[in-house]
Design a protein around this motif. Structure first.
Motif, mmCIF file in Angstrom:
data_model
loop_
_atom_site.group_PDB
_atom_site.id
_atom_site.type_symbol
_atom_site.label_atom_id
_atom_site.label_comp_id
_atom_site.label_asym_id
_atom_site.label_seq_id
_atom_site.Cartn_x
_atom_site.Cartn_y
_atom_site.Cartn_z
ATOM 1 N N UNK A 1 0.829 -1.203 0.000
ATOM 2 C CA UNK A 1 0.000 0.000 0.000
ATOM 3 C C UNK A 1 0.866 1.256 0.000
ATOM 4 N N UNK A 2 2.036 1.154 0.652
ATOM 5 C CA UNK A 2 2.912 2.311 0.824
ATOM 6 C C UNK A 2 4.327 1.921 0.420
ATOM 7 N N UNK A 3 4.961 2.776 -0.378
ATOM 8 C CA UNK A 3 6.359 2.589 -0.765
ATOM 9 C C UNK A 3 7.193 3.689 -0.117
ATOM 10 N N UNK A 4 8.217 3.295 0.634
ATOM 11 C CA UNK A 4 9.127 4.233 1.279
ATOM 12 C C UNK A 4 10.470 4.213 0.549
ATOM 13 N N UNK B 1 12.736 8.037 -11.583
ATOM 14 C CA UNK B 1 11.549 8.815 -11.208
ATOM 15 C C UNK B 1 10.328 8.363 -12.015
ATOM 16 N N UNK B 2 10.519 8.201 -13.315
ATOM 17 C CA UNK B 2 9.409 7.767 -14.174
ATOM 18 C C UNK B 2 8.916 6.387 -13.760
ATOM 19 N N UNK B 3 9.858 5.519 -13.399
ATOM 20 C CA UNK B 3 9.493 4.165 -12.977
ATOM 21 C C UNK B 3 8.701 4.200 -11.672
ATOM 22 N N UNK B 4 9.105 5.047 -10.737
ATOM 23 C CA UNK B 4 8.378 5.170 -9.468
ATOM 24 C C UNK B 4 6.935 5.581 -9.713
ATOM 25 N N UNK B 5 6.719 6.542 -10.598
ATOM 26 C CA UNK B 5 5.357 6.991 -10.915
ATOM 27 C C UNK B 5 4.557 5.860 -11.566
ATOM 28 N N UNK B 6 5.174 5.144 -12.514
ATOM 29 C CA UNK B 6 4.484 4.037 -13.186
ATOM 30 C C UNK B 6 4.072 2.955 -12.199
ATOM 31 N N UNK B 7 4.987 2.604 -11.296
ATOM 32 C CA UNK B 7 4.686 1.553 -10.328
ATOM 33 C C UNK B 7 3.629 2.005 -9.330
ATOM 34 N N UNK B 8 3.707 3.265 -8.916
ATOM 35 C CA UNK B 8 2.685 3.804 -8.009
ATOM 36 C C UNK B 8 1.301 3.666 -8.636
ATOM 37 N N UNK B 9 1.220 4.019 -9.909
ATOM 38 C CA UNK B 9 -0.069 3.944 -10.601
ATOM 39 C C UNK B 9 -0.522 2.498 -10.796
ATOM 40 N N UNK C 1 0.195 -0.278 -9.000
ATOM 41 C CA UNK C 1 -0.205 -1.014 -7.796
ATOM 42 C C UNK C 1 -1.044 -0.151 -6.848
ATOM 43 N N UNK C 2 -1.260 1.118 -7.217
ATOM 44 C CA UNK C 2 -2.106 1.993 -6.416
ATOM 45 C C UNK C 2 -1.515 2.380 -5.075
ATOM 46 N N UNK C 3 -0.196 2.520 -5.017
ATOM 47 C CA UNK C 3 0.475 2.782 -3.748
ATOM 48 C C UNK C 3 0.593 4.270 -3.452
ATOM 49 N N UNK C 4 0.777 4.573 -2.183
ATOM 50 C CA UNK C 4 1.208 5.890 -1.727
ATOM 51 C C UNK C 4 2.730 5.846 -1.606
ATOM 52 N N UNK C 5 3.394 6.902 -2.035
ATOM 53 C CA UNK C 5 4.856 6.945 -2.020
ATOM 54 C C UNK C 5 5.324 8.009 -1.032
ATOM 55 N N UNK C 6 6.270 7.625 -0.174
ATOM 56 C CA UNK C 6 6.909 8.559 0.753
ATOM 57 C C UNK C 6 8.401 8.485 0.499
ATOM 58 N N UNK C 7 9.032 9.645 0.225
ATOM 59 C CA UNK C 7 10.450 9.607 -0.095
ATOM 60 C C UNK C 7 11.209 10.764 0.545
ATOM 61 N N UNK C 8 12.426 10.432 0.979
ATOM 62 C CA UNK C 8 13.395 11.446 1.371
ATOM 63 C C UNK C 8 14.292 11.667 0.163
ATOM 64 N N UNK C 9 14.436 12.910 -0.256
ATOM 65 C CA UNK C 9 15.343 13.196 -1.360
ATOM 66 C C UNK C 9 15.837 14.632 -1.276
ATOM 67 N N UNK C 10 17.073 14.847 -1.733
ATOM 68 C CA UNK C 10 17.581 16.207 -1.883
ATOM 69 C C UNK C 10 17.654 16.582 -3.358
ATOM 70 N N UNK C 11 17.194 15.651 -4.230
ATOM 71 C CA UNK C 11 17.236 15.876 -5.674
ATOM 72 C C UNK C 11 16.058 16.760 -6.070
ATOM 73 N N UNK C 12 16.331 18.036 -6.304
ATOM 74 C CA UNK C 12 15.240 18.969 -6.565
ATOM 75 C C UNK C 12 14.553 18.705 -7.898
ATOM 76 N N UNK C 13 15.283 18.154 -8.869
ATOM 77 C CA UNK C 13 14.631 17.793 -10.132
ATOM 78 C C UNK C 13 13.539 16.765 -9.874
#
Length: 259
Positions: A164-167, A184-192, A194-206
């Protein structure tokens, strides 16, 4: 702030501390179902520490964290285990076991938490690896593939149980800009998918501007959150100069790279 009754994750008045030393206090925000939520802030503000609290690895000095309205820290051990089974986690290093093939790495959660037979597991592993573009790499070891491929293999393991949630902890760390954007594109595709909520720590502003839908900004000086919302809105309208400056540097870098 206004709380939502249907928040997927609710952080409620959390104080994070090591002994008497307070890292952050008064953290209070919602993560909605389907969000790609980014924890951001300057170095040393406690981003990864907050993620560890959300994963139940550290108990808050004060406050609580709720998943689907249920307290994690007040739950019984069996209930905590049930919550964790609905999570997928990837770490900066990828966290793959070097002595195991990619297939063996991805199958670990299936072995631990399901009763599938070996054939069924192999089919699921093949499917998950194909989702991240690694079909045919089942028998490779992590040392035999690139850093970007190792990140994708770790992602395949994280989605093995359809969480349900990807960290994510710094998912793009160590990657070149092209590999980072592909991830990044893969994370969005996988979220869509499997219908997951994504929580991420990142300093990558892009990454923040490309994929995040919501965010919180932790300030190291005041030791509390000073902004919450869509990163683009915060860049353009935040009443906190440090937040606008942090995010504006990112937009300039993105414009420069696109020029």
């Amino acid at each position: 702030m206004t709380h939502q009754d249907n928040a997927h994750i609710a952080v409620r008045d959390v104080t994070m501390a090591y002994g008497d030393f307070v890292i952050q206090r008064g953290l209070d925000f919602d993560i909605n179902r389907g969000d790609i939520f980014v924890i951001m802030g300057g170095s040393g503000c406690g981003k990864s520490t907050l993620l560890k609290h959300m994963l139940g690895l550290i108990t808050p000095a004060q406050g609580d964290i709720l998943f689907n309205g249920d307290s994690f820290f007040q739950a019984a051990s069996s209930e905590r285990d049930a919550m964790r089974r609905r999570w997928g986690i990837t770490y900066q290093s990828g966290g793959l076991f070097s002595a195991m093939t990619l297939a063996e790495n991805v199958s670990l959660p299936l072995q631990l938490y399901t009763s599938f037979d070996s054939r069924e597991m192999a089919d699921i592993v093949d499917y998950k690896l194909s989702l991240v573009g690694l079909g045919g790499y089942q028998n490779y070891f992590p040392s035999e593939i690139s850093g970007g491929m190792r990140k994708r293999a770790a992602l395949a393991r994280a989605i093995a149980l359809d969480p349900e949630i990807l960290f994510f902890d710094e998912p793009s760390a160590g990657l070149d800009p092209i590999s980072s954007r592909l991830l990044d594109e893969l994370i969005v595709q996988l979220k869509d998918s499997i219908g997951a909520t994504v929580v991420m720590v990142t300093h990558e502003l892009a990454s923040i501007f490309d994929i995040a839908t919501n965010s919180v900004y932790l300030d190291a000086n005041t030791r509390t959150m000073i902004a919450y919302g869509n990163p683009t809105d915060l860049r353009d309208h935040s009443d906190q100069p440090v937040v606008r400056q942090f995010l504006s540097r990112g937009s300039e870098a993105i414009e420069d790279s696109a020029a």
